[in-house]
Design a protein around this motif. Structure first.
Motif, mmCIF file in Angstrom:
data_model
loop_
_atom_site.group_PDB
_atom_site.id
_atom_site.type_symbol
_atom_site.label_atom_id
_atom_site.label_comp_id
_atom_site.label_asym_id
_atom_site.label_seq_id
_atom_site.Cartn_x
_atom_site.Cartn_y
_atom_site.Cartn_z
ATOM 1 N N GLU A 95 34.778 52.955 43.603
ATOM 2 C CA GLU A 95 34.733 51.503 43.407
ATOM 3 C C GLU A 95 36.111 50.941 43.192
ATOM 4 O OE1 GLU A 95 30.748 51.135 40.889
ATOM 5 O OE2 GLU A 95 31.712 49.267 41.416
ATOM 6 N N ASN A 100 42.995 48.724 44.101
ATOM 7 C CA ASN A 100 42.906 47.767 42.999
ATOM 8 C C ASN A 100 42.967 48.530 41.698
ATOM 9 O OD1 ASN A 100 42.280 45.845 41.180
ATOM 10 N ND2 ASN A 100 40.404 45.179 42.153
ATOM 11 N N GLN A 104 38.892 47.974 34.455
ATOM 12 C CA GLN A 104 37.536 47.458 34.563
ATOM 13 C C GLN A 104 37.167 46.738 33.282
ATOM 14 O OE1 GLN A 104 36.229 47.675 37.338
ATOM 15 N NE2 GLN A 104 36.889 49.527 38.376
ATOM 16 N N ARG A 218 35.147 40.278 40.603
ATOM 17 C CA ARG A 218 36.331 40.993 41.058
ATOM 18 C C ARG A 218 35.985 42.265 41.839
ATOM 19 N NH1 ARG A 218 37.893 39.219 35.789
ATOM 20 N NH2 ARG A 218 39.991 38.396 35.687
ATOM 21 N N GLU A 219 34.921 42.928 41.406
ATOM 22 C CA GLU A 219 34.652 44.245 41.992
ATOM 23 C C GLU A 219 33.183 44.383 42.338
ATOM 24 O OE1 GLU A 219 35.406 47.317 43.785
ATOM 25 O OE2 GLU A 219 37.108 46.582 42.645
ATOM 26 N N PRO A 220 32.783 44.403 43.575
ATOM 27 C CA PRO A 220 33.590 44.228 44.779
ATOM 28 C C PRO A 220 34.047 42.774 44.891
ATOM 29 C CG PRO A 220 31.389 45.117 45.279
ATOM 30 C CD PRO A 220 31.366 44.647 43.879
ATOM 31 N N ARG A 221 35.148 42.549 45.510
ATOM 32 C CA ARG A 221 35.691 41.205 45.547
ATOM 33 C C ARG A 221 34.825 40.340 46.452
ATOM 34 N NH1 ARG A 221 41.458 39.194 47.767
ATOM 35 N NH2 ARG A 221 42.344 40.988 46.726
#
Lengths: 351, 75
Positions: A95, A100, A104, A218-221
């Motif tokens: 992930e 990036n 987290q 942000r994650e996933p953007r």
């Protein structure tokens, strides 16, 4: 009403294999289409549209033995392709897309998620790469070709004598990269957009301009458009799994705000890919010979718009040799469209 | 002839802008509701000619109007 509750990675795998079987059996349209239609009278159309999983499940047993890609040896693939597969599974499994390195925000939650998704993302990527790549033969046919689809699976080594699928033409050796996936899902409950905009992080709501909350993670953007009806559009993901994961994260945000959100009818609506053929292209000549498919107005837009019929994909072709492919519902359509256009583009190479 | 794929990128562009700021800068969260923007920034340096003020967390509340009003709250 048929609903599709969240499946665990274990439950999703068989469906992925079924999808891959369908890719393999492309030259047997009769049997493939029979998968999609079950013999129930008035609900035929409804079933076809919304319950691929239901009909697929009924065919789970018979087709499972023909192809199991989880143990495929990929060492015969040219290095760059092999590297790509490894990198893809590696980065998506962790992930950490595109280096990036941001810490987290919720490590425990994301850790659990990445573990859960590791399995199906890894097998998924491997499987999809295989099914996509089996057309990219470099003189040696790779995975079971359509001719051999009924025979048992041979482990492939450099020593194995193989008859090429199409003796004359080779694959392009170029794999289009997915850049964007647009998907929709139904959260199945009315939403108070103002409450969401006030309490959620990274949300915009301007009802005068647009009647939806625009939320980003942000994650996933990705970016989501969340409507008061409970329907949601998720954009920006780079793969099907990431799009689904992002949509689930958005759904969880909504759920945590107190709404009884569910995850119904997740569907990928559009996929965009791009690649580079690495030679300049004579667009003028291309538009002359492929008039019925192309439109090229350099004063309006510098790219030639090629509307391929089968598969139904739109390609933007530029003088530099860069190609954008869009309009796909499945990854294989992008790959297929590029394989179709590549020989045509080679014929219009500049100088 | 409107190309639907460009509508996609309009969204993608605003995504790029916001998230680039998130990744490169110190923007923690943003919010826009009732024509009021609320930003939360981390590790911010306010540089005045003479003074330099370093702050862990800044909440900026901004609204617009004919006589533009902008409030700033430091934490």
């Amino acid at each position: 009403m048929i609903s599709s509750p969240l499946l665990s990675p274990m439950e999703e795998e068989p469906y992925l294999e079924i999808y891959l079987d369908q890719c393999l059996n492309q030259d047997e349209p009769a049997s493939t289409s029979s998968h999609l239609f079950s013999p129930i009278g008035p609900y035929d159309a409804y079933l076809h549209i919304s319950s691929n999983q239901e009909t697929l499940a009924s065919h789970l047993e018979p087709s499972k033995d023909t192809s199991d890609f989880s143990s495929v040896d990929l060492s015969f693939l040219p290095d760059e392709l092999n590297q790509e597969n490894i990198e893809q599974t590696f980065t998506e499994g962790k992930e950490g897309v595109e280096g990036n390195h941001e810490t987290q925000g919720d490590p425990s939650r994301l850790q659990e998620l990445s573990e859960k998704n590791n399995n199906d993302i890894c097998t998924h990527n491997l499987s999809l790469s295989n099914s996509g790549l089996h057309q990219l033969s470099d003189g040696t046919s790779t995975l079971p070709s359509p001719e051999n689809s009924n025979s048992s699976f041979f482990p492939l080594t450099s020593m194995t004598p193989l008859t090429p699928m199409t003796p004359v033409s080779e694959g392009s050796g170029i794999v289009p990269q997915l850049q964007n996936i647009v998907s929709t899902v139904n959260l199945a409950c009315k939403l108070d957009l103002k409450k969401i905009a006030l309490h959620a992080k990274n949300a915009e709501y301007n009802p005068k301009r647009f009647a939806a909350v625009i939320m980003r993670i942000r994650e996933p953007r990705t970016t989501a458009l969340i409507f008061s009806s409970g329907k949601m559009v998720c954009t920006g993901a780079k793969s099907e799994e990431l799009s689904r994961l992002a949509a689930r994260k958005f759904a969880r945000v909504v759920q945590k705000l107190g709404f009884p959100a569910r995850f119904l009818d997740f569907k990928i609506q559009n996929m965009v890919g791009s690649c580079d053929v690495r030679f300049p292209i004579r667009l003028e000549s291309l538009v002359l010979t492929h008039q019925q498919f192309s439109s090229y107005e350099p004063e309006l837009f510098p790219g030639l718009v090629y509307r391929m019929v089968k598969p139904r994909i739109v390609l933007l072709i530029f003088v530099s040799g860069k190609v954008v492919l869009t309009g796909a519902k499945e990854r294989s359509e992008i790959y297929e469209a590029f394989e179709n256009i590549y020989p045509i583009l080679k014929g219009f190479k500049k100088a | 002839m409107a190309y639907q794929l460009y509508r996609n990128t309009t969204l993608g562009n605003s995504l790029q802008e916001s998230l680039n700021e998130l990744i490169q800068g110190s923007l923690n969260t943003y919010r826009f509701c009732d024509n009021v923007w609320t930003f939360i920034l981390n590790d911010v340096e306010f540089i005045e000619v003479t003074e330099l003020i370093k702050v862990d967390k800044v909440k900026i509340v901004a609204c617009d109007g004919k006589n533009t009003g902008s409030n700033m709250q430091n934490e």
